[in-house]
Design a protein around this motif. Structure first.
Motif, PDB file in Angstrom:
ATOM      1  N   LYS A   1      66.119 -10.302  -6.530  1.00  0.00           N
ATOM      2  CA  LYS A   1      66.979  -9.204  -6.978  1.00  0.00           C
ATOM      3  C   LYS A   1      66.365  -8.450  -8.147  1.00  0.00           C
ATOM      4  CE  LYS A   1      71.693  -8.097  -8.404  1.00  0.00           C
ATOM      5  NZ  LYS A   1      73.022  -8.622  -8.745  1.00  0.00           N
TER       6      LYS A   1
ATOM      7  N   ILE B   1      68.067  -5.801  -4.962  1.00  0.00           N
ATOM      8  CA  ILE B   1      69.193  -6.348  -4.210  1.00  0.00           C
ATOM      9  C   ILE B   1      68.873  -7.805  -3.889  1.00  0.00           C
ATOM     10  CG2 ILE B   1      69.936  -4.148  -3.229  1.00  0.00           C
ATOM     11  CD1 ILE B   1      68.382  -4.800  -0.721  1.00  0.00           C
ATOM     12  N   THR B   2      69.880  -8.571  -3.487  1.00  0.00           N
ATOM     13  CA  THR B   2      69.676  -9.979  -3.148  1.00  0.00           C
ATOM     14  C   THR B   2      69.025 -10.087  -1.769  1.00  0.00           C
ATOM     15  OG1 THR B   2      71.863 -10.163  -2.150  1.00  0.00           O
ATOM     16  CG2 THR B   2      71.699 -10.560  -4.519  1.00  0.00           C
TER      17      THR B   2
ATOM     18  N   GLN C   1      71.578  -9.247   0.957  1.00  0.00           N
ATOM     19  CA  GLN C   1      71.801  -7.805   1.106  1.00  0.00           C
ATOM     20  C   GLN C   1      70.610  -7.133   1.786  1.00  0.00           C
ATOM     21  OE1 GLN C   1      72.483  -6.850  -2.994  1.00  0.00           O
ATOM     22  NE2 GLN C   1      74.706  -7.187  -2.870  1.00  0.00           N
TER      23      GLN C   1
ATOM     24  N   ARG D   1      70.927  -5.034   5.277  1.00  0.00           N
ATOM     25  CA  ARG D   1      70.501  -3.640   5.453  1.00  0.00           C
ATOM     26  C   ARG D   1      69.517  -3.496   6.607  1.00  0.00           C
ATOM     27  NH1 ARG D   1      69.732  -0.992  -0.602  1.00  0.00           N
ATOM     28  NH2 ARG D   1      71.873  -1.365  -1.311  1.00  0.00           N
TER      29      ARG D   1
END
Length: 744
Positions: A727, A732-733, A736, A740
């Motif tokens: 992250k 983002i993690t 995530q 996406r």
């Protein structure tokens, strides 16, 4: 007397007027700033008070919008009698928001899916509402939450519209909170009775205002709105002139974009400024009167000595009848005449003293002064010779006959040389130069106890003298310096030694500076070789630093020349350095040092001048060796870098460190760190972290491995460390990131 009075009045008047003007404008500006600061503070309090109310209402409405009850209400049908209790619960929730403290007059909810409205009057169908078009317009716009102005003065209010659901692009309904304008006006407090505070929206429509002497309509003019927008372009608050009588402090809200105004009259400021102006004027008049009185009394006392001095200078007899006497001009003329006569006499005495001093120096150099009288006569002629050591320096032009100068210019050249010597050597360390034959002779002294320091200072000064002569005259000089003596009585011996040094100059080496004690061969037989400088030279070549190698070589030659070796001995020492540099080198760089069929040693022994030897050594030996070693180092760096990259790509999922790479490749870790940094451009730890990150992205994209499994494969102790680093780097993690990718 009249002039003194005028000058005294001007001297007293100008500062007082300047101080009074400064005080008036300073305090007027200070009052203006204090009023502005006070109004900004009050306006800020009003802004904080109202925005605290707005944000509190916004918070409660957001809670209601996120509640399960309102989310379920999106699909309610008002014709369904089973939902009677649900509608009643929703009405209770809406009525709880309508508190007296917050000034809310109405709370309503519009359902666009099943077309019904619930407010203080109960549940009605949207099609039966007379304000159908207005309620329907609330769903337009891109913002999920906004403040609007509704209605006109008398029945106007501000409205908070929040779409539901909050995260949906197409809302199924809206919640509305209505606050009357008079509730906002209750919370506005002006600074004074004649002042006016008001609130305007981002379209400059007046939402609420306090009563005051300033009449403001329902909307500001476009010209005033443009001035406000320009003033707040780079700041959050500003002071603007509204008209000839009123100023306004304006602030723009960062919450909803509304404008807060505080209008105040400058009548009170002008009144205070007039008071300060009159007080300052009266004070200045009083000071001026005191200045005039003091000037009159003081000028009378000051003028009396001037009058007596004027009469003593014969001023009364020099002034014609009917003319007003100019005392200062006459006194100044007489004083200038006396000074001119005194300067003329002083120049004559000084010229004679210089001639006598020069004659004394001639006798001193030729031994015509008794040794017991030398010190005494030197003090008589004001010569500062309180030195512990002294030398005599003889300077001559070594190439002036082959230069552009003719024999008739000889005296001009010697005069120019004399001036350069006087400018270069400090006055306390020398006596005046004297021209004797072809030589410019100067006696130089010092307070240094160490003979070596005295000699080094002489070398520094003579080097500068040679540079000055070469730069200004285009000639070279030869300088002979005697041995060091302690007493002035030995100057005649020192003079002969300096001249003798120039007569016995070495014809093999062009030496611009010759010390008498260096003329005898064999004095410095055992020359101490500069081993430390040689090591620095070898180290610089190994480190590929040509500039440092060049400096070390120059240091070695300067060292050896300081030890009085000739250029042949210098060649021998340079051969030693040459063997040390190329003795263990491969055959390839040695072939590059060849010039035709001549080896480097043959090339070296063909040179005669010291500067040629040094230049050849730099260009034919040092530079090619450094270039060849640099090429070899670059090749080795590339090979090592490729091996390290291969290790990273093969063992990225292990506990791979720089130390383990060093152990694998048999190199020191610090060396590998520098090589990898130079070859790749980043640190080893940063590269392996970035490579593991790229592999983890591929695994997230192309496999079904869990994040914990990927973290273990990337050699993380726990998945949290992996998620935190991912992250921090990507933004983002990992979850995530995978989500996406799946959406795209």
């Amino acid at each position: 007397m009249f002039r003194l009075m005028v000058i005294s009045i001007l001297v007293g008047t100008i500062p007082v007027l300047a101080l009074g003007s400064f005080a008036y404008y300073f305090f007027s500006s200070k009052i203006q700033r204090q009023v502005d600061q006070h109004n900004v503070q009050l306006l800020t309090e009003t802004e904080l008070r109202l925005e605290q109310l707005f944000m509190t209402i916004d918070f409660y409405v957001t809670q209601l919008a996120n509640s399960p009850l309102l989310q379920d209400a999106a699909v309610w049908d008002p014709s369904n009698r089973k939902l009677h209790l649900s509608f009643q619960d929703l009405s209770v929730q809406l009525s709880r928001l309508q508190s007296f403290e917050m000034g809310i007059s109405d709370v309503f909810y519009v359902n666009y899916v099943n077309k019904w409205v619930i407010d203080n009057r109960g549940v009605t169908l949207l099609t039966e509402r007379p304000d159908l078009e207005l309620l329907t317009s609330y769903a337009s716009g891109n913002r999920s939450s906004s403040w609007k102005n509704e209605g006109t003065n008398g029945g106007s209010s501000v409205l908070l519209i929040k779409k539901t659901p909050l995260t949906s692009l197409s809302p199924s309904g809206v919640i509305g909170i209505r606050i009357p304008h008079y509730e906002l006006e209750k919370r506005i407090k002006p600074a004074g009775e004649s002042d006016v505070q008001l609130i305007a929206n981002d379209s400059f429509d007046v939402l609420a205002k306090t009563e005051g002497t300033l009449a403001i309509g329902e909307r500001f003019s476009d010209a005033f709105a443009a001035r406000v927008t320009e003033a707040l372009e780079h700041t959050t608050s500003a002071v603007i002139r509204y008209d000839e009588q009123y100023f306004t402090v304006v602030k723009k809200s960062s919450y909803n974009g509304w404008y807060y105004f505080s209008f105040y009259s400058n009548a009170e400021i002008t009144k205070d400024s007039r008071t300060i102006r009159w007080i300052t004027l009266l004070a200045c008049i009083g000071v001026l009167l005191l200045t005039l009185l003091a000037a009159t009394l003081m000028n009378r006392r000051v003028y009396m000595p001037i009058r007596r001095l004027y009469e003593a200078a014969g001023g009364l007899s020099a002034v014609g009848a009917g003319k007003r006497p100019d005392e200062f001009q006459l006194i100044g003329t007489r004083i200038e005449s006396l000074i001119s006569e005194q300067d003329s006499m002083h120049d004559q005495i000084k010229g004679q003293a210089l001639q006598l001093r020069e004659l004394f120096l001639f006798k001193l150099l030729f031994g015509e002064v008794h040794p017991s009288e030398a010190e005494q006569k030197a003090r008589f002629y004001q010569l500062d010779v309180r030195w512990t050591r002294l030398r005599v320096m003889a300077v001559q032009f070594s190439d002036w006959k082959q230069s552009k100068y003719a024999e008739l210019e000889w005296e001009r050249l010697m005069f120019a040389l004399r001036n350069m010597m006087c400018d270069l050597f400090p006055e306390e360390c020398r006596l005046e130069p004297i021209i004797i034959g072809q030589y410019q002779i100067m006696i130089i002294g010092a307070d240094q106890e160490d003979e070596h320091d005295f000699r080094q200072s002489m070398i520094v000064f003579t080097d500068r003298l040679n540079q000055l002569v070469r730069m200004n005259l285009g000639l070279t000089t030869a300088i002979g310096i005697s041995k060091s003596y302690e007493h002035l009585s030995n100057v005649h011996r020192a003079f002969r030694e300096a001249c003798e040094s120039l007569k016995h100059r070495s014809i093999t080496v062009d030496q611009p500076l010759i010390f008498f004690e260096d003329q005898f061969p064999g004095k410095n037989v055992n020359v101490k070789y500069p081993t430390s400088l040689e090591k620095q030279l070898f180290q610089a070549v190994n480190e590929l630093d040509f500039s440092a190698a060049q400096a070390s070589l120059r240091g070695i030659t300067e060292w050896l020349l300081a030890e009085n070796v000739n250029y042949r001995e210098l060649q021998v020492h340079l051969v030693r350095i040459l063997i040390g540099l190329v003795g263990d080198s491969p055959e390839e760089p040695l072939r590059g040092l060849m010039q035709g069929n001549k080896t480097v040693f043959e090339q070296l022994f063909e040179l005669d001048a010291i500067d040629e030897i040094e230049a050849w050594f730099e260009e034919r030996v040092l530079r090619p060796l450094v270039r060849w070693r640099e090429e070899q180092s670059q090749l080795q760096y590339q090979i090592i870098t490729e091996k390290m990259l291969k290790l990273v790509h093969e063992r990225f999922d292990t506990d791979l460190t720089l130390e383990k790479c060093a152990e694998q490749l048999n190199f020191h870790p610090d060396y590998l760190r520098r090589v990898f940094r130079r070859g790749v451009g980043v640190n080893f730890s940063d590269y392996i972290a970035e490579y593991r990150l790229s592999i983890s992205k591929e695994l997230l994209k192309n496999t079904d491995m869990t994040i914990t499994e990927i973290a273990q494969k990337m050699n993380y102790q726990n998945s949290q460390n992996f998620i935190r680093y991912f992250k921090k780097t990507v933004g983002i993690t990992p979850g995530q990131f995978r989500e996406r990718l799946n959406q795209s």
